[in-house]
Design an enzyme around this catalytic site. Structure first.
Site: not given
Ligand SMILES: *Cc1c(COP(=O)(O)O)cnc(C)c1O
Length: 373
Positions: A34, A261
Site C-alpha cells: 500500500k 526563510y
C-alpha cells in the site's frame, strides 16, 4: 534529468522476503505494498517480492489493487479495508480478495459478484482490540453466516490486526490472540472453518511466533526496516531505499550572516554552504534543521541549516570540507542511505523528527522519481 531521486534495490526486497518466508514457514508471506509500496514504488516492490516467493500482496485501496493487475501481477491481492459499496464491481473485475466487516458491505459485495458472474473471496475482519475497523467479536458468527449464505461470496479468511506487536513484552498481543481464537472456536462450533487465518504484521511475524498462523502481512520488514528498535536484531534485513539529491549551488557564507526563510540560522564562522535540490514538497520535513537532521555530502554527515524550503534545502558543509572533500555543484547528497563509510537510515531520521520510519519513507513525494536497480 531529475535532481532528486530514490533508488530502490530490488535484490534487497527479494532478500528480505526470503528471510521472512524462512522465518515464518509454513506460513506464507503477504507483502504489503500500500501507499506506493511505502514510498518505494508499489509495482517494482510487488514484482521483486513475488519473484522472491511472496504468495500474496496487500493494498489499502481498490485503485492500488487495480494498478497491480494492470501491471500484469497475478497473485492474490488482499484489500485491507472494506471498500465503499459503489466500488465492489471494480473489486470483482480486478479479482481482489475483499476485506469485509459490515452487513451492508457483504450485501453489496454479493450483488456485485453475482452481477459480474464471479466469486469474490472474502476476508472477514474482526476487531480484537486495535479499535480501528472490523466487526465486534460477538457479531462475527452472524456476519460469517451471512457471507457463507450469500451468492457469489466465499469465506476465505477470518483475520485481525495487532495494536502493539512492536512492543514484544506487551501482553495485549496475547489478549488479542485469545479473543481471535475464541471467535474461531465459536465459528468452528457452527461448522464454519475459514481456510486462512492471519493476524501478524511485520512486528507480529518477527516477535510473536503464535501470530504467524497461515499468512503474515509484512510491510515495513519487506523494505528492510525494523518495525521498532526493539525488533532490529530478530533477523537481518536489507534496507531497500536510498534518497539522493544533487547539490545545485555552493557558496561561502560569512560569519554573522543568516539564511533561508525567516533568517533563522546565523553562522558564527565563515562556512561553506551547499544548496541541495530537494524540499518539503518531496517529503523532507520543513523543520528538519531544528531536529539535527543530517545529510551525507563528501561521505560526511553535514547538518541541514535554515528552514527547508519547498524545493531546496541548505546544508552546512563544514564536516565535508574538514575531511578534504571538494564540495561541488552536481555532487550527490544522500538524505537516506549510504555514501562512503557513513549511513543515514530512515529510522535515524524518524527518531530525530519524533516519528517512525514508516512516515519518513511514505512521505517521499510523488515528484521524486523511483529508480530501481
Ligand atoms: C499496513 C498494514 C500491515 C503491514 O504492517 P507493517 O507493520 O508495515 O508490517 C498489515 N496489516 C494491516 C491491516 C495493515 O494495515
Amino acid at each position: 534529468m531529475a535532481t532528486a531521486w530514490a533508488e530502490i534495490d530490488q535484490a534487497a526486497i527479494g532478500r528480505n522476503v526470503r528471510t521472512l518466508a524462512e522465518l515464518v514457514a509454513p506460513a506464507a508471506v503477504c507483502a504489503v505494498v500500500k501507499a506506493d509500496g511505502y514510498g518505494h514504488g508499489a509495482i517494482t516492490v510487488a514484482r521483486a517480492a513475488v519473484a522472491a516467493g511472496a504468495e500474496w500482496l496487500a493494498v489499502a485501496h481498490v485503485d492500488e489493487g487495480e494498478a497491480l493487475r494492470t501491471a500484469g501481477i497475478g497473485v492474490p491481492i488482499l484489500l485491507l479495508a472494506e471498500p465503499e459499496p459503489v466500488d465492489f464491481d471494480r473489486v470483482a473485475r480486478a479479482d481482489l480478495r475483499v476485506t469485509l466487516y459490515s452487513s451492508v458491505g457483504i450485501k453489496a459485495a454479493s450483488q456485485a459478484a453475482t452481477m459480474a458472474n464471479r466469486t469474490l473471496k472474502v476476508h472477514l475482519k474482526v476487531d480484537t482490540g486495535m479499535r480501528r475497523v472490523g466487526a465486534e467479536p460477538a457479531e462475527v458468527p452472524l456476519l460469517a453466516r451471512q457471507v457463507v449464505d450469500s451468492p457469489g461470496l466465499e469465506l476465505e479468511a477470518v483475520w485481525t490486526h495487532l495494536a502493539v506487536a512492536d512492543e514484544p513484552a506487551n501482553q495485549f498481543t496475547n489478549q488479542q490472540l485469545e479473543t481471535y481464537h475464541a471467535v474461531l472456536d465459536v465459528l468452528a462450533g457452527e461448522g464454519i472453518h475459514p481456510p486462512l487465518r492471519h493476524v501478524a504484521n511485520s512486528a507480529g511475524a518477527l516477535a510473536h511466533p503464535a501470530a504467524r498462523l497461515d499468512l503474515v502481512r509484512c510491510g515495513i520488514a519487506v523494505y528492510g526496516i525494523a518495525p521498532s528498535t526493539e525488533l532490529e536484531s530478530v533477523v537481518e534485513l536489507c534496507r531497500a531505499l536510498r534518497l539522493v539529491a544533487r547539490i545545485s549551488h555552493v557558496k561561502q557564507v560569512e560569519a554573522g550572516a543568516a539564511l533561508s526563510y525567516g533568517l533563522r540560522h546565523t553562522f558564527s564562522v565563515d562556512t561553506t554552504v551547499a544548496t541541495v535540490a530537494i524540499g518539503y514538497a518531496d517529503g523532507i520535513r520543513r523543520d528538519s534543521h531544528l531536529h539535527g537532521v543530517e545529510v551525507l555530502i563528501g561521505g560526511e554527515r553535514c547538518p541541514i541549516v535554515g528552514t527547508v524550503t519547498m524545493d531546496q534545502l541548505m546544508v552546512d558543509c563544514t564536516p565535508a570540507v574538514a575531511a578534504g572533500a571538494a564540495v561541488a555543484v552536481g555532487d550527490e547528497a544522500v538524505l537516506i542511505g549510504t555514501q562512503g563509510q557513513r549511513t543515514i537510515t530512515a529510522a535515524e531520521v524518524a527518531e530525530r523528527l519524533g516519528t517512525i520510519p514508516y512516515e519518513v519513507v511514505c512521505g517521499i513525494g510523488p515528484r521524486v522519481p523511483r529508480r530501481s536497480r
